[in-house]
Design a protein around this motif. Sequence first.
Motif, PDB file in Angstrom:
ATOM      1  N   VAL A 194      34.869   6.659  75.119  1.00  0.00           N
ATOM      2  CA  VAL A 194      35.647   5.449  74.843  1.00  0.00           C
ATOM      3  C   VAL A 194      34.704   4.276  74.572  1.00  0.00           C
ATOM      4  O   VAL A 194      34.855   3.540  73.591  1.00  0.00           O
ATOM      5  N   VAL A 195      33.708   4.107  75.437  1.00  0.00           N
ATOM      6  CA  VAL A 195      32.748   3.014  75.270  1.00  0.00           C
ATOM      7  C   VAL A 195      31.926   3.217  74.003  1.00  0.00           C
ATOM      8  O   VAL A 195      31.665   2.264  73.253  1.00  0.00           O
ATOM      9  N   ARG A 196      31.554   4.452  73.732  1.00  0.00           N
ATOM     10  CA  ARG A 196      30.754   4.726  72.526  1.00  0.00           C
ATOM     11  C   ARG A 196      31.555   4.358  71.267  1.00  0.00           C
ATOM     12  O   ARG A 196      31.027   3.748  70.335  1.00  0.00           O
ATOM     13  N   GLY A 197      32.836   4.721  71.244  1.00  0.00           N
ATOM     14  CA  GLY A 197      33.665   4.378  70.093  1.00  0.00           C
ATOM     15  C   GLY A 197      33.806   2.881  69.927  1.00  0.00           C
ATOM     16  O   GLY A 197      33.748   2.356  68.809  1.00  0.00           O
ATOM     17  N   ALA A 198      33.994   2.168  71.033  1.00  0.00           N
ATOM     18  CA  ALA A 198      34.111   0.710  70.968  1.00  0.00           C
ATOM     19  C   ALA A 198      32.820   0.082  70.491  1.00  0.00           C
ATOM     20  O   ALA A 198      32.820  -0.810  69.635  1.00  0.00           O
ATOM     21  N   ARG A 199      31.697   0.543  71.027  1.00  0.00           N
ATOM     22  CA  ARG A 199      30.411  -0.048  70.650  1.00  0.00           C
ATOM     23  C   ARG A 199      30.124   0.137  69.165  1.00  0.00           C
ATOM     24  O   ARG A 199      29.701  -0.795  68.479  1.00  0.00           O
ATOM     25  N   GLU A 200      30.385   1.340  68.660  1.00  0.00           N
ATOM     26  CA  GLU A 200      30.121   1.591  67.243  1.00  0.00           C
ATOM     27  C   GLU A 200      30.995   0.717  66.349  1.00  0.00           C
ATOM     28  O   GLU A 200      30.536   0.182  65.337  1.00  0.00           O
ATOM     29  N   ALA A 201      32.274   0.546  66.738  1.00  0.00           N
ATOM     30  CA  ALA A 201      33.174  -0.283  65.941  1.00  0.00           C
ATOM     31  C   ALA A 201      32.773  -1.751  65.988  1.00  0.00           C
ATOM     32  O   ALA A 201      32.828  -2.462  64.978  1.00  0.00           O
ATOM     33  N   VAL A 202      32.364  -2.211  67.163  1.00  0.00           N
ATOM     34  CA  VAL A 202      31.952  -3.614  67.315  1.00  0.00           C
ATOM     35  C   VAL A 202      30.688  -3.896  66.512  1.00  0.00           C
ATOM     36  O   VAL A 202      30.603  -4.874  65.760  1.00  0.00           O
ATOM     37  N   GLU A 203      29.698  -3.021  66.650  1.00  0.00           N
ATOM     38  CA  GLU A 203      28.432  -3.251  65.965  1.00  0.00           C
ATOM     39  C   GLU A 203      28.569  -3.105  64.458  1.00  0.00           C
ATOM     40  O   GLU A 203      27.868  -3.776  63.700  1.00  0.00           O
ATOM     41  N   ALA A 232      51.947  -7.990  81.452  1.00  0.00           N
ATOM     42  CA  ALA A 232      50.917  -7.320  80.647  1.00  0.00           C
ATOM     43  C   ALA A 232      51.512  -6.483  79.523  1.00  0.00           C
ATOM     44  O   ALA A 232      50.779  -6.040  78.639  1.00  0.00           O
ATOM     45  N   ALA A 233      52.820  -6.266  79.529  1.00  0.00           N
ATOM     46  CA  ALA A 233      53.444  -5.493  78.454  1.00  0.00           C
ATOM     47  C   ALA A 233      53.363  -6.219  77.122  1.00  0.00           C
ATOM     48  O   ALA A 233      53.510  -5.599  76.068  1.00  0.00           O
ATOM     49  N   SER A 234      53.115  -7.524  77.147  1.00  0.00           N
ATOM     50  CA  SER A 234      53.004  -8.288  75.908  1.00  0.00           C
ATOM     51  C   SER A 234      51.609  -8.242  75.306  1.00  0.00           C
ATOM     52  O   SER A 234      51.380  -8.774  74.217  1.00  0.00           O
ATOM     53  N   LEU A 235      50.669  -7.625  75.994  1.00  0.00           N
ATOM     54  CA  LEU A 235      49.310  -7.508  75.468  1.00  0.00           C
ATOM     55  C   LEU A 235      49.221  -6.373  74.443  1.00  0.00           C
ATOM     56  O   LEU A 235      49.973  -5.395  74.512  1.00  0.00           O
ATOM     57  N   ASP A 236      48.275  -6.497  73.525  1.00  0.00           N
ATOM     58  CA  ASP A 236      47.927  -5.353  72.693  1.00  0.00           C
ATOM     59  C   ASP A 236      47.394  -4.245  73.595  1.00  0.00           C
ATOM     60  O   ASP A 236      46.766  -4.509  74.635  1.00  0.00           O
ATOM     61  N   ARG A 237      47.629  -2.994  73.191  1.00  0.00           N
ATOM     62  CA  ARG A 237      47.035  -1.895  73.957  1.00  0.00           C
ATOM     63  C   ARG A 237      46.800  -0.699  73.046  1.00  0.00           C
ATOM     64  O   ARG A 237      47.517  -0.494  72.065  1.00  0.00           O
ATOM     65  N   VAL A 238      45.782   0.083  73.410  1.00  0.00           N
ATOM     66  CA  VAL A 238      45.488   1.348  72.737  1.00  0.00           C
ATOM     67  C   VAL A 238      45.244   2.381  73.833  1.00  0.00           C
ATOM     68  O   VAL A 238      44.426   2.163  74.730  1.00  0.00           O
ATOM     69  N   ALA A 239      45.944   3.489  73.756  1.00  0.00           N
ATOM     70  CA  ALA A 239      45.838   4.495  74.819  1.00  0.00           C
ATOM     71  C   ALA A 239      46.057   5.889  74.276  1.00  0.00           C
ATOM     72  O   ALA A 239      46.667   6.072  73.217  1.00  0.00           O
ATOM     73  N   SER A 240      45.562   6.869  75.005  1.00  0.00           N
ATOM     74  CA  SER A 240      45.873   8.263  74.717  1.00  0.00           C
ATOM     75  C   SER A 240      47.300   8.558  75.169  1.00  0.00           C
ATOM     76  O   SER A 240      47.714   8.116  76.243  1.00  0.00           O
ATOM     77  N   ASP A 241      48.037   9.291  74.370  1.00  0.00           N
ATOM     78  CA  ASP A 241      49.395   9.682  74.755  1.00  0.00           C
ATOM     79  C   ASP A 241      49.293  10.960  75.592  1.00  0.00           C
ATOM     80  O   ASP A 241      49.484  12.072  75.107  1.00  0.00           O
ATOM     81  N   HIS A 242      48.982  10.756  76.883  1.00  0.00           N
ATOM     82  CA  HIS A 242      48.779  11.906  77.763  1.00  0.00           C
ATOM     83  C   HIS A 242      50.050  12.730  77.933  1.00  0.00           C
ATOM     84  O   HIS A 242      49.983  13.952  78.109  1.00  0.00           O
ATOM     85  N   ALA A 243      51.191  12.082  77.888  1.00  0.00           N
ATOM     86  CA  ALA A 243      52.452  12.822  78.007  1.00  0.00           C
ATOM     87  C   ALA A 243      52.600  13.806  76.850  1.00  0.00           C
ATOM     88  O   ALA A 243      52.976  14.970  77.044  1.00  0.00           O
ATOM     89  N   VAL A 278      40.093   6.031  70.612  1.00  0.00           N
ATOM     90  CA  VAL A 278      40.747   5.005  71.429  1.00  0.00           C
ATOM     91  C   VAL A 278      39.853   3.767  71.518  1.00  0.00           C
ATOM     92  O   VAL A 278      40.291   2.630  71.305  1.00  0.00           O
ATOM     93  N   GLY A 279      38.572   3.989  71.837  1.00  0.00           N
ATOM     94  CA  GLY A 279      37.651   2.860  71.925  1.00  0.00           C
ATOM     95  C   GLY A 279      37.479   2.145  70.610  1.00  0.00           C
ATOM     96  O   GLY A 279      37.477   0.903  70.545  1.00  0.00           O
ATOM     97  N   ALA A 280      37.357   2.920  69.522  1.00  0.00           N
ATOM     98  CA  ALA A 280      37.148   2.322  68.202  1.00  0.00           C
ATOM     99  C   ALA A 280      38.373   1.528  67.757  1.00  0.00           C
ATOM    100  O   ALA A 280      38.250   0.411  67.233  1.00  0.00           O
ATOM    101  N   ARG A 281      39.572   2.090  67.950  1.00  0.00           N
ATOM    102  CA  ARG A 281      40.793   1.399  67.524  1.00  0.00           C
ATOM    103  C   ARG A 281      41.012   0.126  68.351  1.00  0.00           C
ATOM    104  O   ARG A 281      41.454  -0.909  67.824  1.00  0.00           O
ATOM    105  N   ALA A 282      40.736   0.208  69.656  1.00  0.00           N
ATOM    106  CA  ALA A 282      40.910  -0.965  70.510  1.00  0.00           C
ATOM    107  C   ALA A 282      39.970  -2.088  70.083  1.00  0.00           C
ATOM    108  O   ALA A 282      40.366  -3.258  70.010  1.00  0.00           O
ATOM    109  N   ALA A 283      38.716  -1.738  69.800  1.00  0.00           N
ATOM    110  CA  ALA A 283      37.752  -2.746  69.365  1.00  0.00           C
ATOM    111  C   ALA A 283      38.148  -3.356  68.036  1.00  0.00           C
ATOM    112  O   ALA A 283      38.066  -4.576  67.839  1.00  0.00           O
ATOM    113  N   ALA A 284      38.596  -2.530  67.102  1.00  0.00           N
ATOM    114  CA  ALA A 284      39.008  -3.038  65.791  1.00  0.00           C
ATOM    115  C   ALA A 284      40.204  -3.972  65.918  1.00  0.00           C
ATOM    116  O   ALA A 284      40.268  -5.015  65.247  1.00  0.00           O
ATOM    117  N   LEU A 285      41.147  -3.622  66.773  1.00  0.00           N
ATOM    118  CA  LEU A 285      42.325  -4.466  66.982  1.00  0.00           C
ATOM    119  C   LEU A 285      41.920  -5.819  67.553  1.00  0.00           C
ATOM    120  O   LEU A 285      42.408  -6.871  67.119  1.00  0.00           O
TER     121      LEU A 285
END
Length: 362
Positions: free
Chosen positions: A99-108, A180-191, A327-334
């Motif tokens: 997750v962190v790796r995806g976020a870092r790559e998207a941010v950088e 917090a339901a009004s915040l943006d969120r990105v998550a895995s659909d574990h269900a 998940v990390g990449a999409r969250a960072a991009a958002l």
Amino acid sequence: MRRHVNQRQAQVLELVRARGTVRVADLARELGISPVTLRRDIEAMAARGEIRRMHGGISRVDPGRAPAPSAAAVEGGGAGAGLVVGMVVPTTEYHYADVVRGAREAVEARGARLTVGLTRYLPGEDRTQADRLLSTGAHGLLLTPNWEAGSPGPGEGAWTAELPVPTVLVERWAPPGHPAASLDRVASDHAHGAARAVQHLVELGHRRIALASRATPTTARLRAGYEAAVSALGLEPAPPWPPAGPGPLSDADVFARTLDYLCEAVTAGGVTAALVHSDTDAIMLIPRLQARGVRVPEDLAVVTYDDEVAGMADVPLSAVAPAKHEVGARAAALLLDRLSAAAPETAPRQHLDLLPRLTIRS
């Protein structure tokens, strides 16, 4: 004319210094000017480093804290030029490593910088780390709060919706009605991931399938998807999970209870397959099940959840893998989109659920 502009901007600066953060719409109404005129002032003041721009509002610049970049800097140097993204996660190991790796790559990739705060699931540490990242200049936050069930309990977590910068929840969700339901969120659909595993086992001919998962922030969503699939597919219910005894259990006790449950479910409960969370638990359970006369996969077919090490088992295990990197990449991009000068303040918030994938192995 110029004098009026200077007076107006001085009044804005006085108000934001007194209050800390101010919403643009409220400030325009209070000053009796149009939002367009106010945004023009804000751009000029942010370019001079007098205030910090954020989605829908402005905040004061504290001593020693880097101001947000101006619109010109953002537009001239890419959508994230000069931006600092703070990320609060429980750990940078196991699930969150990707997750962190995806976020870092998207941010950088967008010219911004990622800073990370770790909580180790300690109570209250998520807020402490968020405040620390904000104090050191983060313009927005990617936030994984320490919610035991993956969502906040009653009276928990309202502070996440009150942060003064754009914030995206990562691998967490809040129920409708919670602030917090009004915040943006990105998550895995574990269900969905759990249901997909059940569906696969049904396709192999199994009609009584168990779920074995220790208590983690993922468990509630796994159980919801598992139970929904059992109902939708008309399956015979597995024996109920044994009630927890008084007091917290050690890891060894939890593991022993899981082993006892699966053995009993197979030998007396008619269970022929199980979804086990996580891979490491499954790899440890299998030889102990076999030592107690439960053969895998002859007596008990096993699908694991997470797919961190399932493919490295002596007999590679089929597994469901959340799209952690994405998940990390999409969250960072958002988040970077929210921070962009070109982003409209009225853009709707987003809840993105990414579907895990099933990998079938021999």
